[in-house]
Design a protein around this motif. Structure first.
Motif, short mmCIF file in Angstrom:
data_model
loop_
_atom_site.label_atom_id
_atom_site.label_comp_id
_atom_site.label_asym_id
_atom_site.label_seq_id
_atom_site.Cartn_x
_atom_site.Cartn_y
_atom_site.Cartn_z
N VAL A 9 0.85 -1.20 0.00
CA VAL A 9 0.00 0.00 0.00
C VAL A 9 0.88 1.25 0.00
N ASP A 10 0.47 2.28 -0.72
CA ASP A 10 1.28 3.49 -0.86
C ASP A 10 1.14 4.46 0.31
N ARG A 11 -0.08 4.55 0.86
CA ARG A 11 -0.28 5.50 1.97
C ARG A 11 -1.42 5.02 2.84
N VAL A 12 -1.45 5.55 4.06
CA VAL A 12 -2.55 5.23 4.97
C VAL A 12 -3.13 6.52 5.51
N LEU A 13 -4.45 6.59 5.49
CA LEU A 13 -5.19 7.73 6.02
C LEU A 13 -5.54 7.44 7.47
N THR A 14 -5.13 8.32 8.38
CA THR A 14 -5.35 8.03 9.79
C THR A 14 -5.46 9.30 10.62
N SER A 15 -6.29 9.20 11.65
CA SER A 15 -6.39 10.25 12.66
C SER A 15 -5.66 9.85 13.94
N GLY A 16 -4.80 8.83 13.83
CA GLY A 16 -4.11 8.36 15.02
C GLY A 16 -5.01 7.54 15.93
N GLN A 17 -5.96 6.82 15.33
CA GLN A 17 -6.88 5.94 16.04
C GLN A 17 -7.70 6.66 17.11
N ARG A 18 -7.96 7.92 16.86
CA ARG A 18 -8.83 8.72 17.74
C ARG A 18 -9.82 9.48 16.86
N ASP A 19 -10.82 10.10 17.49
CA ASP A 19 -11.83 10.83 16.72
C ASP A 19 -11.22 12.01 15.97
N THR A 20 -10.23 12.66 16.55
CA THR A 20 -9.61 13.83 15.92
C THR A 20 -8.10 13.65 15.87
N ALA A 21 -7.48 14.35 14.93
CA ALA A 21 -6.03 14.31 14.82
C ALA A 21 -5.34 14.90 16.04
N LEU A 22 -5.95 15.91 16.64
CA LEU A 22 -5.36 16.48 17.84
C LEU A 22 -5.30 15.45 18.96
N ASP A 39 -0.11 11.80 19.13
CA ASP A 39 1.02 10.97 19.55
C ASP A 39 1.15 9.74 18.67
N ILE A 40 0.03 9.08 18.35
CA ILE A 40 0.08 7.91 17.48
C ILE A 40 0.44 8.32 16.06
N LEU A 41 -0.05 9.47 15.61
CA LEU A 41 0.35 9.97 14.29
C LEU A 41 1.87 10.17 14.21
N ARG A 42 2.42 10.77 15.23
CA ARG A 42 3.86 11.02 15.26
C ARG A 42 4.63 9.70 15.25
N GLN A 43 4.17 8.75 16.03
CA GLN A 43 4.82 7.44 16.08
C GLN A 43 4.71 6.73 14.74
N ALA A 44 3.55 6.87 14.06
CA ALA A 44 3.38 6.22 12.76
C ALA A 44 4.30 6.82 11.71
N VAL A 45 4.48 8.13 11.73
CA VAL A 45 5.39 8.78 10.79
C VAL A 45 6.82 8.26 10.99
N ALA A 46 7.24 8.15 12.25
CA ALA A 46 8.58 7.65 12.55
C ALA A 46 8.73 6.19 12.11
N GLN A 47 7.72 5.38 12.38
CA GLN A 47 7.76 3.97 12.01
C GLN A 47 7.77 3.80 10.50
N ALA A 48 6.99 4.62 9.80
CA ALA A 48 6.86 4.48 8.35
C ALA A 48 8.13 4.80 7.61
N ARG A 94 8.87 4.13 3.79
CA ARG A 94 8.25 2.90 3.29
C ARG A 94 6.79 3.09 2.91
N ILE A 95 6.10 4.02 3.55
CA ILE A 95 4.69 4.28 3.29
C ILE A 95 4.41 5.70 3.75
N VAL A 96 3.47 6.37 3.10
CA VAL A 96 3.11 7.74 3.47
C VAL A 96 2.02 7.72 4.53
N ILE A 97 2.19 8.52 5.57
CA ILE A 97 1.15 8.72 6.58
C ILE A 97 0.41 10.00 6.23
#
Length: 249
Positions: free
Chosen positions: A144-157, A161-170, A173-176
């Motif tokens: 998969v080329d990218r993943v759309l995510t709010s960091g597994q919460r209702d809002t990005a705010l 923290d999960i968004l930041r971790q996902a960017v570091a993990q990715a 290899r894949i776009v967050i």
């Protein structure tokens, strides 16, 4: 940080045209945003591709609700992808889960293979997985080329923290692609806080229907009767303001 790529989530051809004119870099084309987005009609897709000056990505979601699909539903998703590839669509947006909240890798790989050479995004089915780190590795394995995510919460705010971790993990290899109640007031903070290179939002407004005759006795599809006489539209001014905020230094 370089200005992020901005994808607008829109409903129908009018939503597409409004987002394109307001400066979107790319559009995710849907029907029925009230249900989180469903696959639009082929005629709608054709109209968007014909008018497009920006890439058109189309959601592949046959119904609302969860992302656990029957075999018959899955086959329609695969056929939709084949039809859209023939129409010259730039990308598709997919998501399939297993009953235990993991990425369905077998089905995801099959849909990715069917989609090429189109770009493939995994939508917020990712946010409904049991373990974000494991899910991200699964999507990478699937190509998969990218993943759309709010960091597994209702809002990005809330999910920053999960968004930041996902960017570091990715890494590379894949776009967050971050999303989740983004607007002109918060999009820059989310961009900087998570280190996002792509961001996604729907700038919607509700306006009254132009219908003069209104039947007070009927509501379609189980909706509130008042909903029959409201339209939810992409708001170009909100799009422009949010894009400007996202791309500010």
């Amino acid at each position: 940080m370089a200005a992020p790529l901005i994808e607008l989530c829109v409903e129908g051809i009018d939503g597409f045209l409004a987002a394109q004119e307001a400066g979107a870099d790319r559009v995710e084309l849907c029907a029925s945003l009230m249900e989180g987005g469903l696959t639009p009609s082929l005629a709608t897709v054709r109209a968007a591709v014909k008018a497009a000056r920006i890439p058109v990505h189309v959601i592949i979601r046959p119904r609302g609700g969860d992302f656990l699909y029957s075999q018959a539903e899955f086959e329609t998703m695969r056929e939709d992808i084949s039809a859209l590839r023939a129409e010259g669509v730039a990308g598709v947006v997919i998501g399939c889960l297993t009953p235990d909240g993991r990425i369905d890798e077998a089905r995801t790989k099959e849909l990715v293979a069917a989609a090429r050479p189109m770009s493939v995004t995994c939508h917020r089915a990712f946010d409904m997985t049991e373990d974000a780190e494991d899910a991200l590795e699964a999507l990478i394995r699937c190509g998969v080329d990218r993943v759309l995510t709010s960091g597994q919460r209702d809002t990005a705010l809330e999910g920053i923290d999960i968004l930041r971790q996902a960017v570091a993990q990715a890494g590379d290899r894949i776009v967050i692609m971050g999303c989740g109640a983004l607007d002109a007031g918060n999009i820059k903070a989310v961009r900087d806080g998570a280190g996002l290179k792509e961001m996604h939002f729907a700038a919607l407004k509700t306006v009254p229907s132009g219908m003069r005759f209104r039947n007070p006795h009927v509501g379609m599809g189980g909706t509130e009767k008042d909903r029959e006489y409201e339209l939810t539209l992409t708001d170009p001014e909100s799009v422009r303001a949010t894009i400007a905020a996202a791309k500010a230094p």
